[in-house]
Design an enzyme around this catalytic site. Structure first.
Site, mmCIF file in Angstrom:
data_model
loop_
_atom_site.group_PDB
_atom_site.id
_atom_site.type_symbol
_atom_site.label_atom_id
_atom_site.label_comp_id
_atom_site.label_asym_id
_atom_site.label_seq_id
_atom_site.Cartn_x
_atom_site.Cartn_y
_atom_site.Cartn_z
ATOM 1 N N SER A 1 0.799 -1.234 0.000
ATOM 2 C CA SER A 1 0.000 0.000 0.000
ATOM 3 C C SER A 1 0.827 1.277 0.000
ATOM 4 C CB SER A 1 -0.946 0.004 1.196
ATOM 5 O OG SER A 1 -0.201 0.041 2.388
ATOM 6 N N HIS B 1 -5.209 -4.727 -0.437
ATOM 7 C CA HIS B 1 -5.255 -3.630 -1.412
ATOM 8 C C HIS B 1 -5.389 -4.120 -2.860
ATOM 9 C CE1 HIS B 1 -4.505 -0.277 1.340
ATOM 10 N NE2 HIS B 1 -3.870 -1.194 2.054
ATOM 11 N N LYS C 1 -11.963 -2.170 2.402
ATOM 12 C CA LYS C 1 -11.362 -1.232 1.438
ATOM 13 C C LYS C 1 -12.243 -1.179 0.180
ATOM 14 C CE LYS C 1 -6.917 -2.179 3.563
ATOM 15 N NZ LYS C 1 -6.958 -1.159 4.615
HETATM 16 N N1 PMP Z 1 -3.604 -6.071 5.618
HETATM 17 C C1 PMP Z 1 -3.200 -5.018 4.899
HETATM 18 C C2 PMP Z 1 -2.169 -5.231 3.834
HETATM 19 C C3 PMP Z 1 -3.751 -3.744 5.126
HETATM 20 O O1 PMP Z 1 -3.357 -2.686 4.420
HETATM 21 C C4 PMP Z 1 -4.730 -3.605 6.140
HETATM 22 C C5 PMP Z 1 -5.427 -2.265 6.399
HETATM 23 N N2 PMP Z 1 -4.658 -1.217 6.735
HETATM 24 C C6 PMP Z 1 -5.097 -4.718 6.885
HETATM 25 C C7 PMP Z 1 -4.543 -5.934 6.588
HETATM 26 C C8 PMP Z 1 -6.103 -4.601 7.978
HETATM 27 O O2 PMP Z 1 -7.372 -4.548 7.453
HETATM 28 P P1 PMP Z 1 -8.599 -3.933 8.254
HETATM 29 O O3 PMP Z 1 -8.477 -2.447 8.148
HETATM 30 O O4 PMP Z 1 -9.777 -4.486 7.576
HETATM 31 O O5 PMP Z 1 -8.467 -4.396 9.667
#
Ligand code: PMP
Length: 396
Positions: free
Chosen positions: A186, A214, A244
């Site tokens: 990300s 992502h 997301k």
């Molecule tokens: N894995 C990745 C690669 C993420 O970018 C994120 C979110 N920032 C998460 C897991 C966690 O997801 P959530 O916001 O649904 O808890």
């Protein structure tokens, strides 16, 4: 007494963060999360959300959430394994498995919980986990919780992966070895090298785990990075978030029936934290339905990403090497990056600064997350503001 001790410890630490300008002030969005948001009473173009397909305030999702809330109530009332599994949760898991082309799926309350639960349910202290150095915090925490030996490898460096895998196998010290990577990273928007990873995994007998938070809804016409590379049968754990592109909240693992059966009796957040709200589950199903009906939103997302990148590049900005709509604009020095982001905000563009320690020192960037919901006019306005602020601060 103990509160006094806590105060004595926290006061200097908080003071230091404030003095160094590192205390993260949290902005409050007043209203729904869309391409335009109101923050501190000011309307700004939102370039900071993960609402890739613009589904977070989609009417169809809202309606399904409302209907499910009327039918099932606002809360599930218990953890999944006691009596918090409702018909709507089973429907969601079935829909995710179809969407991901796997035998089965398990839903969690968040992507974070999902990584914590799934990794620690399968890996133990007899095992090793090879992990890309830029993997998400929830992966790192899940690895730690598992007690497995963590072997960090250089970001997307396949030679390093091969070397570490070979050493781990030859040591004979581990029962299982797993490789974990993000599907899409990300911070830079680069895509995991899954075909090479699968090849190396086959050679050394590694389990493969792809967190596609992502990539889902973005890559592979929406079905994700694994589908993009046609590797649905070769990746053991396909992880995604429902927060997301899907626009709601939650996380999931998609995989074989046996794996999912195991996670349902061993993944601790599934066993010990109350299940997703019925409204959220229903909205997630509708989001998947929308993606399955047409690729229109995904196509628009990519089109917007291309337009923004091209525009920023033409203005003279360094936009890194993103392979997805995520568009970092590399500013460099930390204070300048923060100042750049603040000036954008004053000019009506909300794009967050990301600096050390989240990214390496001197590579501070303002990260832009175009979505399918941005119009060309909004993106033109963003580009005009970037041009103005870029010249003003001597970045371009
Ligand atoms: N894995 C990745 C690669 C993420 O970018 C994120 C979110 N920032 C998460 C897991 C966690 O997801 P959530 O916001 O649904 O808890």
């Amino acid at each position: 007494m103990s509160r006094k001790v806590l105060e004595e410890i926290l006061t200097p630490q908080l003071q230091e963060l404030h003095e160094k300008g590192l205390y993260n002030v949290i902005d409050t969005v007043e209203g729904a999360n869309g391409p335009i948001v109101t923050i501190n009473g000011k309307e700004v173009i939102n370039m900071s959300s993960n609402n890739y397909l613009g589904l977070a305030n989609n009417e169809r999702l809202i309606q399904k959430a409302n209907e499910a809330t009327k039918q099932y109530g606002v809360g599930a009332g218990a953890v999944r394994t006691i009596n918090g599994t409702m018909t709507i949760h089973n429907e969601l898991e079935k829909r995710i498995a179809e969407f991901k082309h796997t035998e089965a799926a398990i839903a969690f309350q968040s992507g974070f919980n999902c990584n914590m639960g799934a990794i620690s349910a399968v890996m133990t202290k007899k095992d090793a986990i090879i992990s890309d150095e830029l993997n998400h915090a929830s992966i790192i925490d899940g690895c730690r919780l598992s007690g497995a030996k963590i072997l960090r490898v250089k970001h997307q460096d396949m030679d390093d992966l091969r070397r570490v895998a070979k050493e781990a196998v030859e040591s004979g010290a581990y029962e299982k070895i797993m490789y974990i990577t993000d599907g899409v990273f990300s911070m830079d928007g680069d895509v995991g090298k899954l075909p090479e990873i699968v090849e190396i995994a086959e050679e050394y007998g590694l389990l493969t785990y792809v967190d596609d938070a992502h990539g889902s809804g973005v890559m592979g016409n929406g079905a994700g990075t694994v589908k993009h590379f046609g590797l649905s049968d070769q990746i053991d754990f396909q992880i995604g978030t429902l927060s997301k592109a899907i626009g709601v909240v939650g996380g999931y693992v998609a995989g074989t029936q046996q794996l999912i059966d195991w996670l349902k009796v061993r993944a601790r957040p599934f066993l010990f934290s109350t299940s997703l709200t019925p409204g959220a589950a229903a909205a997630c199903i509708e989001a998947i339905n929308i993606m399955a009906e047409s690729t229109e939103r995904v196509d628009q997302l990519w089109e917007n990403g291309r337009y923004l990148k091209e525009g920023l590049k033409n203005l003279g900005f360094d936009i890194g090497h993103s392979e997805t709509p995520i568009t970092p604009c590399i500013i460099g020095e930390e204070t300048l990056t923060q100042q750049f982001s603040r000036r954008l905000m004053e000019e009506g563009v909300y794009a967050k600064a990301i600096t050390f320690p989240t990214v390496p020192k001197g590579t501070g960037r303002v990260r832009n997350m175009p979505t399918a919901a941005h119009t060309k006019e909004m993106l033109d306005q963003v580009l005009a503001v970037y041009g103005k602020v870029g010249k003003e601060l001597g970045v371009i």
